[in-house]
Design an enzyme around this catalytic site. Sequence first.
Site, PDB file in Angstrom:
ATOM      1  N   ASP A 137     -33.723   5.007  -8.725  1.00 12.50           N
ATOM      2  CA  ASP A 137     -32.484   4.313  -9.096  1.00 12.50           C
ATOM      3  C   ASP A 137     -32.749   3.465 -10.337  1.00 12.50           C
ATOM      4  O   ASP A 137     -33.895   3.108 -10.626  1.00 12.50           O
ATOM      5  CB  ASP A 137     -31.995   3.410  -7.961  1.00 12.50           C
ATOM      6  CG  ASP A 137     -30.490   3.228  -7.953  1.00 12.50           C
ATOM      7  OD1 ASP A 137     -29.817   3.772  -7.054  1.00 12.50           O
ATOM      8  OD2 ASP A 137     -29.977   2.544  -8.879  1.00 12.50           O
ATOM      9  N   TYR A 197     -14.694  11.847 -15.398  1.00 15.17           N
ATOM     10  CA  TYR A 197     -15.410  11.994 -14.117  1.00 15.17           C
ATOM     11  C   TYR A 197     -15.226  13.415 -13.557  1.00 15.17           C
ATOM     12  O   TYR A 197     -16.203  14.096 -13.214  1.00 15.17           O
ATOM     13  CB  TYR A 197     -14.879  10.959 -13.135  1.00 15.17           C
ATOM     14  CG  TYR A 197     -15.557  10.953 -11.788  1.00 15.17           C
ATOM     15  CD1 TYR A 197     -16.831  10.418 -11.622  1.00 15.17           C
ATOM     16  CD2 TYR A 197     -14.912  11.471 -10.659  1.00 15.17           C
ATOM     17  CE1 TYR A 197     -17.447  10.406 -10.379  1.00 15.17           C
ATOM     18  CE2 TYR A 197     -15.523  11.457  -9.415  1.00 15.17           C
ATOM     19  CZ  TYR A 197     -16.786  10.924  -9.282  1.00 15.17           C
ATOM     20  OH  TYR A 197     -17.402  10.916  -8.042  1.00 15.17           O
ATOM     21  N   LYS A 253     -18.076  16.411 -13.041  1.00 14.14           N
ATOM     22  CA  LYS A 253     -18.395  16.931 -11.710  1.00 14.14           C
ATOM     23  C   LYS A 253     -18.099  18.439 -11.625  1.00 14.14           C
ATOM     24  O   LYS A 253     -18.797  19.170 -10.915  1.00 14.14           O
ATOM     25  CB  LYS A 253     -17.626  16.164 -10.636  1.00 14.14           C
ATOM     26  CG  LYS A 253     -18.045  14.689 -10.516  1.00 14.14           C
ATOM     27  CD  LYS A 253     -19.479  14.546 -10.025  1.00 14.14           C
ATOM     28  CE  LYS A 253     -19.801  13.114  -9.640  1.00 14.14           C
ATOM     29  NZ  LYS A 253     -21.178  12.981  -9.113  1.00 14.14           N
ATOM     30  N   THR A 281     -18.036   3.558  -0.093  1.00 15.42           N
ATOM     31  CA  THR A 281     -19.241   2.965  -0.670  1.00 15.42           C
ATOM     32  C   THR A 281     -18.847   1.912  -1.711  1.00 15.42           C
ATOM     33  O   THR A 281     -17.660   1.705  -1.987  1.00 15.42           O
ATOM     34  CB  THR A 281     -20.071   4.046  -1.378  1.00 15.42           C
ATOM     35  OG1 THR A 281     -19.277   4.554  -2.453  1.00 15.42           O
ATOM     36  CG2 THR A 281     -20.431   5.183  -0.449  1.00 15.42           C
ATOM     37  N   THR A 340      -7.797   0.499  -4.586  1.00 16.62           N
ATOM     38  CA  THR A 340      -6.978  -0.627  -4.134  1.00 16.62           C
ATOM     39  C   THR A 340      -6.449  -0.341  -2.718  1.00 16.62           C
ATOM     40  O   THR A 340      -6.591   0.778  -2.207  1.00 16.62           O
ATOM     41  CB  THR A 340      -5.762  -0.805  -5.057  1.00 16.62           C
ATOM     42  OG1 THR A 340      -4.999   0.418  -4.992  1.00 16.62           O
ATOM     43  CG2 THR A 340      -6.167  -1.074  -6.493  1.00 16.62           C
TER      44      THR A 340
HETATM   45  N1  NAD Z   1     -17.916   7.135  -2.817  1.00 18.16           N
HETATM   46  C1  NAD Z   1     -17.063   8.106  -3.000  1.00 18.16           C
HETATM   47  O1  NAD Z   1     -15.907   8.007  -2.595  1.00 18.16           O
HETATM   48  C2  NAD Z   1     -17.497   9.379  -3.697  1.00 18.16           C
HETATM   49  C3  NAD Z   1     -16.587  10.444  -3.708  1.00 18.16           C
HETATM   50  C4  NAD Z   1     -16.953  11.615  -4.350  1.00 18.16           C
HETATM   51  C5  NAD Z   1     -18.190  11.724  -4.955  1.00 18.16           C
HETATM   52  N2  NAD Z   1     -19.053  10.665  -4.938  1.00 18.16           N
HETATM   53  C6  NAD Z   1     -20.342  10.840  -5.614  1.00 18.16           C
HETATM   54  O2  NAD Z   1     -21.405  10.532  -4.729  1.00 18.16           O
HETATM   55  C7  NAD Z   1     -22.501   9.989  -5.458  1.00 18.16           C
HETATM   56  C8  NAD Z   1     -22.910   8.665  -4.840  1.00 18.16           C
HETATM   57  O3  NAD Z   1     -21.788   7.821  -4.827  1.00 18.16           O
HETATM   58  P1  NAD Z   1     -21.756   6.403  -4.104  1.00 18.16           P
HETATM   59  O4  NAD Z   1     -20.356   6.169  -3.722  1.00 18.16           O
HETATM   60  O5  NAD Z   1     -22.833   6.299  -3.102  1.00 18.16           O
HETATM   61  O6  NAD Z   1     -22.068   5.491  -5.386  1.00 18.16           O
HETATM   62  P2  NAD Z   1     -22.640   4.010  -5.538  1.00 18.16           P
HETATM   63  O7  NAD Z   1     -22.064   3.510  -6.810  1.00 18.16           O
HETATM   64  O8  NAD Z   1     -22.413   3.210  -4.295  1.00 18.16           O
HETATM   65  O9  NAD Z   1     -24.197   4.284  -5.699  1.00 18.16           O
HETATM   66  C9  NAD Z   1     -24.667   5.006  -6.797  1.00 18.16           C
HETATM   67  C10 NAD Z   1     -26.122   4.652  -7.039  1.00 18.16           C
HETATM   68  O10 NAD Z   1     -26.532   5.377  -8.214  1.00 18.16           O
HETATM   69  C11 NAD Z   1     -27.221   4.492  -9.078  1.00 18.16           C
HETATM   70  N3  NAD Z   1     -27.078   4.974 -10.454  1.00 18.16           N
HETATM   71  C12 NAD Z   1     -25.958   4.973 -11.212  1.00 18.16           C
HETATM   72  N4  NAD Z   1     -26.231   5.451 -12.443  1.00 18.16           N
HETATM   73  C13 NAD Z   1     -27.565   5.746 -12.455  1.00 18.16           C
HETATM   74  C14 NAD Z   1     -28.446   6.258 -13.437  1.00 18.16           C
HETATM   75  N5  NAD Z   1     -28.018   6.548 -14.681  1.00 18.16           N
HETATM   76  N6  NAD Z   1     -29.738   6.465 -13.115  1.00 18.16           N
HETATM   77  C15 NAD Z   1     -30.198   6.141 -11.872  1.00 18.16           C
HETATM   78  N7  NAD Z   1     -29.405   5.640 -10.907  1.00 18.16           N
HETATM   79  C16 NAD Z   1     -28.102   5.439 -11.188  1.00 18.16           C
HETATM   80  C17 NAD Z   1     -26.583   3.140  -8.857  1.00 18.16           C
HETATM   81  O11 NAD Z   1     -27.438   2.086  -9.278  1.00 18.16           O
HETATM   82  C18 NAD Z   1     -26.328   3.158  -7.358  1.00 18.16           C
HETATM   83  O12 NAD Z   1     -27.436   2.661  -6.639  1.00 18.16           O
HETATM   84  C19 NAD Z   1     -22.031   9.860  -6.912  1.00 18.16           C
HETATM   85  O13 NAD Z   1     -22.511  10.947  -7.663  1.00 18.16           O
HETATM   86  C20 NAD Z   1     -20.525   9.904  -6.795  1.00 18.16           C
HETATM   87  O14 NAD Z   1     -19.921  10.395  -7.962  1.00 18.16           O
HETATM   88  C21 NAD Z   1     -18.736   9.488  -4.326  1.00 18.16           C
END
Ligand code: NAD
Length: 262
Positions: A37, A154, A158, A189, A197
């Site tokens: 991370d 985004y 993806k 998350t 919101t």
């Molecule tokens: N939460 C959702 O609703 C959701 C929905 C669809 C897809 N996703 C995808 O799931 C994955 C995880 O999402 P999440 O909700 O757990 O996100 P989050 O923001 O809670 O956690 C993401 C983590 O990635 C780290 N990170 C960000 N950019 C980075 C980089 N350049 N290098 C290293 N680390 C980096 C951040 O520090 C963080 O710890 C993401 O790829 C996100 O796009 C999430």
Amino acid sequence: MIASPTNVALVTGAARGIGLAAAQRFLADGWSVALLDMDDDGLRAAMETLAVPDRTIALHCDVADRQSIARDIAAVGERFGRLDALVNNAGIAVFKPLMDTTPDEWQRVMDVNLTGPFLMTQAAVPLMRDSGGGAIVNITSISSLRASTLRVAYGSSKAGLAHFTKQCAVELAQLGIRVNSVAPGPVDTAMAKQVHTTEIRSDYRDAIPMARYGLEEELAEAIFFLCSDRASYITGQILAVDGGFDAAGIGLPTLRGERKNG
Ligand SMILES: NC(=O)c1ccc[n+]([C@@H]2O[C@H](COP(=O)([O-])OP(=O)(O)OC[C@H]3O[C@@H](n4cnc5c(N)ncnc54)[C@H](O)[C@@H]3O)[C@@H](O)[C@H]2O)c1
């Protein structure tokens, strides 16, 4: 080099959210895990929470930084001697309309969400190959499957990652490396909290047949399955873990309400 008797996973974006839940799922099954991370404090807190120093390593790295990645893959090799699974989970969201998205914002989203998995995969493949093969899981999104407003950068990143998954699956099969995607719907998350919101949360519940957000643990379970031997003949697939969101193209809330009431 200290060879490890256990399987080894590298999870990016593992300091919190889906990545941390995935790390916990691997550890629960006896794997060793490299948590990568760019958030140093978050990584430290995650390592303290996990409290298994003998089977974890923390790697401070930006997935868009090629030099850091090479250094960190070498560190995984030195510490564990092998790599069986790579989870490209780190991602960022910029939710803006087309006309408001700056070229810098577009570029950073592409760098982290698409180029990052490309660089990580390139760097990890030799170690995975030398370990006898393995599995890669790329975390895409419902936004890779369906378009909506504010997702121009985004969603495009993806969707690119979803196709990158298939390209890699076809090319890496001969090395015994399977490559799949997990496409989450909304998961509660820190990322979701930042952009959803109260109104958005209510709309999601209306649009998702299972009428709720996913849990980090439910995503982790799908990621773990695709990395495990139980998925030994599955490659090149995009698995939506979204409570039916992707399936419900014309699942109008009103019609669902009539069904319930009828
Ligand atoms: N939460 C959702 O609703 C959701 C929905 C669809 C897809 N996703 C995808 O799931 C994955 C995880 O999402 P999440 O909700 O757990 O996100 P989050 O923001 O809670 O956690 C993401 C983590 O990635 C780290 N990170 C960000 N950019 C980075 C980089 N350049 N290098 C290293 N680390 C980096 C951040 O520090 C963080 O710890 C993401 O790829 C996100 O796009 C999430």
